[in-house]
Design an enzyme around this catalytic site. Structure first.
Site, PDB file in Angstrom:
ATOM      1  N   ARG A 173      11.287  -1.741  -5.385  1.00 18.23           N
ATOM      2  CA  ARG A 173      11.653  -0.324  -5.350  1.00 18.23           C
ATOM      3  C   ARG A 173      12.963  -0.152  -4.585  1.00 18.23           C
ATOM      4  O   ARG A 173      13.002  -0.340  -3.368  1.00 18.23           O
ATOM      5  CB  ARG A 173      10.558   0.523  -4.698  1.00 18.23           C
ATOM      6  CG  ARG A 173      10.955   2.000  -4.569  1.00 18.23           C
ATOM      7  CD  ARG A 173       9.791   2.948  -4.366  1.00 18.23           C
ATOM      8  NE  ARG A 173       9.171   2.851  -3.061  1.00 18.23           N
ATOM      9  CZ  ARG A 173       8.275   3.729  -2.591  1.00 18.23           C
ATOM     10  NH1 ARG A 173       7.906   4.759  -3.340  1.00 18.23           N
ATOM     11  NH2 ARG A 173       7.727   3.573  -1.400  1.00 18.23           N
ATOM     12  N   ASP A 454       4.008   5.896   5.975  1.00 16.43           N
ATOM     13  CA  ASP A 454       5.410   5.608   5.685  1.00 16.43           C
ATOM     14  C   ASP A 454       6.182   6.915   5.742  1.00 16.43           C
ATOM     15  O   ASP A 454       5.669   7.939   6.220  1.00 16.43           O
ATOM     16  CB  ASP A 454       5.573   4.871   4.350  1.00 16.43           C
ATOM     17  CG  ASP A 454       5.259   5.735   3.133  1.00 16.43           C
ATOM     18  OD1 ASP A 454       4.961   6.943   3.288  1.00 16.43           O
ATOM     19  OD2 ASP A 454       5.311   5.204   2.010  1.00 16.43           O
TER      20      ASP A 454
END
Length: 541
Positions: A173, A454
Site C-alpha cells: 500500500r 493506526d
C-alpha cells in the site's frame, strides 16, 4: 534497454533532474539507479499538477457539503452503473484472499506477517507507518529482500527470523494522494508520496515477482472519486511502459474508505478495470471520512466511537452495497479490519474480545465478503475457520451476486443513534495522544487498550473532538457541553494518566507533550485540518 538491464544501471548518466534532499543509506543506494531516478522525475513532472488539482477539487466539494449538500450518485456516470461489464480476470494467486494481515514495513513485521498463515500480507507505507525518510527507505530495502526471499532479522535477544518456504502473497500500500515525499523533488516541487512509493517498489521488484509466478500488486488508499482512480490508472500505465510490462500487469485493490467513494464504486472499478481485482471496506477511515465530510451537518454527529459498529445503518449499507457492486463486476469484496489483539492474563476480557471478532467475521462471511483483514497473527486461525466454513471448497464468493441488496443515497449517509459519554471523550483524547506520540517517535502502528491502532483511528478520535465541540448535539449524557475548554482540561488530565501509566522516562521519549500540542492545535482550528498526519509530517525530520 531490456527488462533485465533497466534495473541495474547506476552508472548511467543523467537522473532527470531529480533532487534528493536527504542522504540514502548505503544499503538503499543500489535500489536508486539513475533509471529509477529518471522515472521518478518524469512521473513527478507529469503528475504533480494533476495531484494538486484533485486535492483542490476535494476542498471545492467540501465547501458544497458545508453549505448543506450531501453526497450522491453522479448523474453523468449513470451509464457506467447501469451497463453490463466486468473487470479483467484475476490472477490465480489472488483468487483466494479469505484472510489478509496488514502492518508496517519494518523488517521483523514483514517476516512475521509473510509467515503468519494469512493468504495475503499488505505491507503498508501509509496509515500504519510513520512516513519518516528512514522508515520509507528502509521499507523499500526490506521489501526488496522479501521479494527475493533473502530477508532475515536478528532481534536484540538473539532470536533469528527468516521466511518460511510458502509465504503469504505480498501486496503493497503506497501513500495516498494527500501525502508528499518532501525529500524527493523535481523542479522544486515534492514528488507525491504515493507515486514515489509505488514507482520505487515496482521498478525494483515487478519483474522478480513475475518471474516467481506472482506479480506486482498494490492496495490503493483514500480515493475520493473516479477522477482519482483515473490518475492512478495513468500513473501505473506509465510505469508499465517504462518497465516494458504488458498493460494491466500491475494489479490493484482499492480501499473504499471515504464517504464520497462509496457513491462511485462502479466508476472506480471501471476506471481501473484492466487491473483492479477488488474493493476493500476500509471501515476506520470510512468513519473518519463520514465525520470529516459531513462535519457541518448537525443531524449527522456520531456518538462514541465504540458505538459506531458495522451493524449501524450507514455502515451496513456501505458494506452490502460494496459486495453487490463488486460481485456484479467480477471483483472481490474484501471485509474490514479486526483491530483487536489477544489479551494476555485476563481470560474474561480476552474471551469478550474474541467474541466480538467472531461476530464481525461471521457477519462478513455470511453477507458475502470474499475475505477479511486482521491486525494480529493471533486472530488468523479464528478468521480462517469462519471463512473456511462459509466458503467450503470455493476460493471466494464471487458467485453471490446479492441482487437482494438495494441501497439508497440517503441510507449511505443516515444518522447514527447513540450517546456521547465522558469515557468516550476522554478515550478519544487518550488514544490520539498515545498514538501521535508514538507516531512522532517513528512508530505508526501501536497497541493501545488491546486494539491495534493506526492513523485512521487517531483521525476518528480527533475528528470527533472537533465536531463535538462545535455542535449543539456535542453534549454529554449528563448535559455537560463539550467545548474547547473542557477538552483542554481533560487533555491535561489524560496526559498525566499516560505519564503515570508509562513512567517518566517512557513518557518523555514518546513525544506525548508534542502530540498533545498537535491534538489541541487541530481541535481548536476552526478550519478542519484535512489529515492529522499533514501537520504531523511537518514535525518530522
Amino acid at each position: 534497454m531490456n527488462k533485465q538491464s533497466q534495473h541495474h544501471d547506476p552508472e548511467q548518466a543523467g537522473n532527470g533532474g531529480l533532487e534528493l534532499t536527504r542522504e540514502l543509506p548505503v544499503e538503499a543506494k543500489p535500489l536508486f539507479s539513475n533509471g529509477l531516478r529518471r522515472l521518478l522525475a518524469r512521473l513527478g513532472e507529469r503528475y504533480r499538477d494533476r495531484v494538486d488539482h484533485l486535492l483542490a477539487a476535494r476542498q471545492e466539494f467540501q465547501a458544497r457539503l458545508d453549505a448543506g449538500a450531501v453526497p450522491h450518485f453522479p448523474a453523468e456516470t449513470a451509464e457506467i452503473r447501469e451497463s453490463d461489464w466486468k473487470v479483467a480476470p484475476i490472477p490465480s494467486d489472488l483468487r483466494d484472499r479469505r484472510v489478509e494481515i496488514t502492518g508496517p514495513v519494518d523488517r521483523k513485521m514483514i517476516i512475521n506477517a509473510l509467515n503468519s498463515g494469512a493468504k495475503v500480507f499488505m505491507a503498508d507505507f501509509e496509515d500504519s507507518s510513520t512516513p519518516s525518510w528512514e522508515n520509507m527507505i528502509d521499507g523499500q530495502v526490506n521489501l526488496f529482500d522479501a521479494v527475493r526471499r533473502s530477508i532475515e532479522f536478528t532481534a536484540d535477544n538473539g532470536k533469528h527470523y527468516r521466511l518460511n518456504p510458502d509465504p503469504a502473497v505480498l501486496i503493497v500500500r503506497p501513500r495516498g494522494w494527500h501525502l508528499d515525499e518532501k525529500h524527493v523533488r523535481i523542479g522544486g516541487k515534492a514528488v507525491p508520496g504515493g507515486i514515489f512509493d509505488a514507482a520505487v517498489y515496482l521498478y525494483n521488484n515487478a519483474q522478480a515477482l513475475i518471474d516467481q509466478g506472482s506479480g506486482p500488486y498494490l492496495y490503493l488508499p483514500k480515493l475520493e472519486n473516479r477522477h482519482e482512480a483515473e490518475l492512478w490508472e495513468r500513473v501505473l500505465t506509465d510505469i508499465e511502459g517504462a518497465l516494458e510490462l504488458k498493460p494491466g500487469t500491475i494489479k490493484v485493490t482499492v480501499l473504499i474508505e471515504t464517504i464520497t467513494a462509496v457513491f462511485e464504486m462502479d466508476e472506480i472499478l471501471h476506471a481501473l478495470k484492466s487491473r483492479i481485482v477488488g474493493l476493500n471496506c476500509g471501515r476506520w477511515d470510512y468513519i473518519f471520512s463520514y465525520i470529516k465530510r459531513l462535519r457541518a451537518h448537525s443531524d449527522k454527529v456520531l456518538p462514541d466511537r465504540a458505538q459506531v459498529t458495522m451493524t449501524v445503518p450507514f455502515l451496513k449499507a456501505y458494506s452490502q452495497l460494496l459486495i453487490k457492486t463488486c460481485h456484479r463486476r467480477g471483483a472481490f469484496a474484501m471485509g474490514g479490519m479486526a483491530a483487536q489483539i489477544p489479551i494476555k492474563g485476563d481470560e474474561k476480557a480476552n474471551a469478550a474480545a474474541i467474541q466480538k471478532v467472531r461476530e464481525d467475521k461471521e457477519r462478513e462471511a455470511g453477507d458475502g465478503h470474499d475475505g477479511t483483514w486482521v491486525a494480529h497473527p493471533g486472530l488468523i486461525p479464528l478468521a480462517m475457520e469462519i471463512f473456511d466454513e462459509q466458503l467450503g471448497d470455493k476460493p471466494n464468493q464471487l458467485d453471490r451476486l446479492r441482487e437482494d441488496v438495494s441501497v439508497t443515497a440517503e441510507e449511505l449517509v443516515a444518522p447514527c443513534k447513540g450517546s456521547i459519554t465522558e469515557a468516550g471523550v476522554r478515550g478519544n483524547i487518550n488514544v490520539a495522544i498515545r498514538y501521535m506520540g508514538a507516531w512522532l517517535a517513528g512508530q505508526g502502528c501501536v497497541p493501545i487498550n488491546h486494539l491495534m491502532e493506526d492513523a485512521a483511528t487517531a483521525e476518528i478520535a480527533r475528528a470527533q473532538l472537533w465536531q463535538w465541540a462545535r455542535h449543539a448535539r456535542g453534549v454529554l449524557e449528563d448535559g455537560t457541553n463539550i467545548d474547547l475548554d473542557l477538552i483542554r482540561r481533560w487533555q491535561g488530565e489524560e496526559l498525566e494518566k499516560i505519564r503515570a501509566d508509562l513512567g517518566d522516562e517512557a513518557f518523555s521519549s514518546g513525544h506525548f507533550l508534542r502530540a498533545a500540542e498537535l491534538l489541541y492545535e487541530v481541535t481548536a482550528d476552526d478550519d478542519f485540518v484535512e489529515f492529522l498526519t499533514l501537520p504531523g509530517y511537518d514535525r518530522l525530520d
